[in-house]
Design an enzyme around this catalytic site. Structure first.
Site, PDB file in Angstrom:
ATOM      1  N   HIS A 139      -0.460   9.012   4.834  1.00 37.54           N
ATOM      2  CA  HIS A 139      -1.864   9.224   5.218  1.00 37.54           C
ATOM      3  C   HIS A 139      -1.954   9.581   6.696  1.00 37.54           C
ATOM      4  O   HIS A 139      -2.767  10.415   7.107  1.00 37.54           O
ATOM      5  CB  HIS A 139      -2.694   7.961   4.960  1.00 37.54           C
ATOM      6  CG  HIS A 139      -3.112   7.799   3.536  1.00 37.54           C
ATOM      7  ND1 HIS A 139      -3.720   8.798   2.820  1.00 37.54           N
ATOM      8  CD2 HIS A 139      -3.008   6.744   2.703  1.00 37.54           C
ATOM      9  CE1 HIS A 139      -3.982   8.361   1.596  1.00 37.54           C
ATOM     10  NE2 HIS A 139      -3.555   7.118   1.493  1.00 37.54           N
ATOM     11  N   HIS A 191       3.620   5.828   1.062  1.00 40.36           N
ATOM     12  CA  HIS A 191       2.283   6.330   0.740  1.00 40.36           C
ATOM     13  C   HIS A 191       1.352   6.144   1.947  1.00 40.36           C
ATOM     14  O   HIS A 191       0.685   7.086   2.387  1.00 40.36           O
ATOM     15  CB  HIS A 191       1.731   5.603  -0.489  1.00 40.36           C
ATOM     16  CG  HIS A 191       0.315   5.930  -0.819  1.00 40.36           C
ATOM     17  ND1 HIS A 191      -0.047   6.773  -1.838  1.00 40.36           N
ATOM     18  CD2 HIS A 191      -0.854   5.530  -0.234  1.00 40.36           C
ATOM     19  CE1 HIS A 191      -1.373   6.886  -1.874  1.00 40.36           C
ATOM     20  NE2 HIS A 191      -1.887   6.143  -0.908  1.00 40.36           N
ATOM     21  N   GLU A 192       1.329   4.937   2.473  1.00 44.15           N
ATOM     22  CA  GLU A 192       0.411   4.659   3.589  1.00 44.15           C
ATOM     23  C   GLU A 192       0.768   5.471   4.828  1.00 44.15           C
ATOM     24  O   GLU A 192      -0.091   6.066   5.465  1.00 44.15           O
ATOM     25  CB  GLU A 192       0.409   3.163   3.917  1.00 44.15           C
ATOM     26  CG  GLU A 192      -0.118   2.277   2.797  1.00 44.15           C
ATOM     27  CD  GLU A 192      -1.482   2.709   2.286  1.00 44.15           C
ATOM     28  OE1 GLU A 192      -2.260   3.296   3.062  1.00 44.15           O
ATOM     29  OE2 GLU A 192      -1.768   2.483   1.099  1.00 44.15           O
TER      30      GLU A 192
END
Ligand SMILES: *[C@@H]1O[C@H](CO)[C@@H](O)[C@H](O)[C@H]1NC(C)=O
Ligand SMILES: *[C@@H]1O[C@H](CO)[C@@H](O)[C@H](O)[C@H]1NC(C)=O
Ligand SMILES: *[C@@H]1O[C@H](CO)[C@@H](O)[C@H](O)[C@H]1NC(C)=O
Ligand SMILES: *[C@@H]1O[C@H](CO)[C@@H](O)[C@H](O)[C@H]1NC(C)=O
Ligand SMILES: [Ca+2]
Ligand SMILES: [Zn+2]
Length: 617
Positions: free
Chosen positions: A436, A432-433
């Protein structure tokens, strides 16, 4: 407050029972789900309806930065058009015309502006489309938040154009009255941070009232308050006018309370690196920066360490045998568990580097590498991974400064369980990170400025969850997907609903905004896999025809195609166009039906659901 994977929201049940909070109107409640910070601001200021104009989340964002400074940032609305098989540009008939030249010529004719009103910022040639990113120019000075992007297909036709250029009727003098030094002091004081030395620029800034202010733009950081912004300081008044926030923070998430055990186990992976990566994405492997080989969790794509990069060493392993089993019974801070965390995060980030590279997140497309091997883009920006970072708890975040500065991932401990759990050991959180970084770099040409509005930032969360969802698939089955089960010890994870094709399990639609983007992409994925099947080698073979491969191609292809600060509507259009560019539009109906299943059909507008699809679908 500056959080990423989920909010630091103190009353977690709030999101799950919106109807019990009659204080907020339903529109405010929608905004509340979408923006925690906004909602808190409104609650304390007594405003019931945060958006007087219904579309403001597409152009604005209320940011709380530093030690609680509230700033309403403005991003001019983008117009966006896609052209299917493409249209001609003014230099179509000229042979050997470069990307920069034809993009400038096209935008001048498209917007009816002179050559002195636009400047090329960046661009790259992708596999199926070439992308140019431009900025509006006034008196030779760029307008920081008035940008354009033009995409050309391989037939030299224009397939997409986005523009947030603004009228120039009210423009400040282009000669600064405030010195750079004074502007930096003003920014440091307002933001409670320190100028980080990255070269400042002079730019115009379009404000919501239609004026164009001259600004000194510089980066201000404060590790303690999780601050890393680009500050726009008025070069005539020294007022802090706006920020670009490089730290991705969540805005609509909750922390559930029920608990359940995660069953996935650890495995020893021998040489997990994509075997062809040596020829493609990581020519010198994961443990070299192109000049020096290491035996540590430090390489060309990433470096992982505990806490601060300066204070703590990377993981070291003789012969590159990183065999550090986690001991689940002891605290994450014990040596064995720190080792396991550094190694796992390093492995995930490198794996994502290698497969996303194969799908188009290359050096030229502004990826994260120290050595770019002469393949374009700016180097010296491998991902820094701080595991067990002490700046936060129950969260993680990712800062995406412009191409050429390292993306910074920070994983925190989660204190819901005893012993605590480590986000670096939950792959979906690392994924997820890291995602980004991909979406912030690929949207808008590597500036890190183009997922800044409330709507675009919320969609950023959706792409990140969607990539984690994609990453965990092992067969053509598309089960409901839950993120963050391990760190929370909760089968419901950290989102309000599982992602599901079943509207009973996840009822979110376009009109509910917030988390629905990830569910739309979940439905798109399910539809594509339903039609084209599943490849077990999608990470290493992007040339297959299976649905999960098609999905990731469209996911990545659409990012540079969409305008700066996309909306649901423009992001969807970019997916449809991406399918034309790569697959000649063969998946158009599959895509339209999947988007329409959640209210994002052809007749959707202004966050009112529409379920229509084009004729023939
Ligand atoms: C680094 O290791 C690779 C093999 O992984 C080798 O090909 C290369 O020559 C090494 N480079 C240096 C500078 O030792
Ligand atoms: C996780 O939840 C289960 C079920 O509620 C509980 O038995 C277990 O002790 C929890 N684990 C931790 C580490 O808190
Ligand atoms: C959707 O989910 C509901 C609730 O779990 C379930 O009762 C229903 O059978 C599901 N529908 C389908 C088509 O799977
Ligand atoms: C691509 O699609 C268009 C219609 O959308 C069609 O006219 C054209 O023949 C197709 N090209 C190929 C190579 O299939
Ligand atoms: Ca780079
Ligand atoms: Zn996030």
């Amino acid at each position: 407050m500056l959080t990423s994977i989920l909010s630091a929201q103190p009353t977690p049940d709030l999101h799950k029972t919106p109807s019990s909070y009659s204080f907020w109107s339903s529109r405010a409640m929608v905004a509340f789900r979408f923006s925690l910070f906004l909602a808190i601001f409104c609650a304390s200021s007594g405003l019931a309806v945060p958006w007087p104009a219904s579309l403001k989340h597409a152009t604005n964002r209320l940011r709380i930065v530093g030690r609680g400074l509230a700033l309403n940032t403005f991003h001019p609305e983008s117009t966006y058009m896609t052209f299917g098989q493409g249209i001609a540009h003014p230099l179509t008939k000229r042979a050997d015309v470069g990307l920069e030249e034809k993009a400038l010529a096209f935008i001048q004719s498209h917007l009816d502006i002179g050559a002195d009103a636009v400047v090329f910022k960046s661009g790259f040639a992708g596999e199926v489309a070439d992308h140019a990113f431009l900025r509006q120019l006034i008196d030779g000075i760029p307008v920081g938040n008035a940008v354009a992007n033009v995409a050309f297909n391989k037939d030299d036709k224009v397939v997409a154009v986005g523009s947030s250029f603004v009228p120039t009727t009210n423009v400040a003098s282009s000669v600064p009255a405030v010195s750079l030094v004074d502007a930096i002091t003003a920014a440091e004081q307002a933001l409670d941070g320190t100028f980080n030395g990255h070269p400042p620029t002079l730019e115009f800034l379009a404000l919501e009232d239609g004026s164009l202010r001259l600004t000194h733009v510089m980066q201000i950081q404060n590790e303690e308050t999780n601050l890393w912004v680009e500050a726009f300081v008025d070069a005539h008044t020294a007022e802090l006018l706006s920020v670009t926030d490089f730290v991705t923070k969540a805005s609509y998430l909750v922390l559930p309370i029920q608990e359940e055990i995660l069953t996935d186990g650890f495995q020893t992976l021998d040489d997990p690196q994509d075997p062809l990566a040596r020829y493609v994405s990581s020519p010198d492997g994961w443990h070299s920066d192109g000049t020096t080989n290491t035996t540590t969790t430090a390489g060309n794509n990433a470096i992982s360490f505990k806490g601060a990069q300066t204070a703590t060493t990377t993981e070291s392993a003789a012969g590159l045998v990183f065999n550090y089993p986690q001991n689940a019974a002891t605290a994450p801070t014990t040596t064995a568990n720190v080792d396991a965390a550094r190694v796992n995060a390093f492995y995930i980030v490198n794996t994502i580097h290698d497969f996303s590279y194969r799908y188009g997140f290359t050096e030229a497309a502004f990826n994260f590498q120290n050595n770019n091997f002469g393949k374009g883009g700016a180097g010296n920006d491998r991902v820094t991974i701080s595991v067990q970072n002490s700046a936060g708890v129950d969260n993680a975040d990712f800062s995406t400064p412009p191409d050429g500065q390292s993306g910074a991932m920070r994983m925190f401990l989660w204190d819901i369980t005893n012993p605590e759990r480590d986000g670096a050991l939950e792959n979906d959180i690392v994924t997820h990170e890291n995602t980004h970084g991909i979406t912030n770099r690929m949207t808008g040409g590597g500036t890190g400025r183009c997922l800044q509005t409330t709507e675009a930032g919320g969609m950023g969360e959706g792409w990140s969850d969607s990539m984690a969802d994609w990453n965990e698939k092992t067969s053509s089955a598309v089960p409901d997907y839950v993120l963050g089960q391990y760190v929370t010890n909760d089968s419901a994870g950290i989102r309000t609903h599982p992602y599901s094709t079943n509207a009973t399990v996840n009822p979110l639609r376009y009109s509910t905004i917030g988390e629905v983007w990830a569910n739309m992409l979940h439905n798109v994925y399910a539809a594509l896999v339903g039609v084209h099947g599943f490849s077990t080698t999608a990470r290493t073979n992007p040339d297959g025809t299976e649905g999960n491969i098609v999905f990731l191609h469209l996911f990545i292809d659409a990012l540079p195609l969409q305008p700066c600060n996309p909306t649901f509507l423009t992001a969807r259009s970019a997916w449809i166009q991406a399918d034309v560019n790569r697959y000649n539009g063969t998946n158009a109906c599959t895509l339209w039906n999947a988007f329409a299943s959640r209210g994002l059909g052809t007749d959707a507008a202004n966050h009112v659901d529409g379920t229509a699809v084009p004729a023939g679908c």
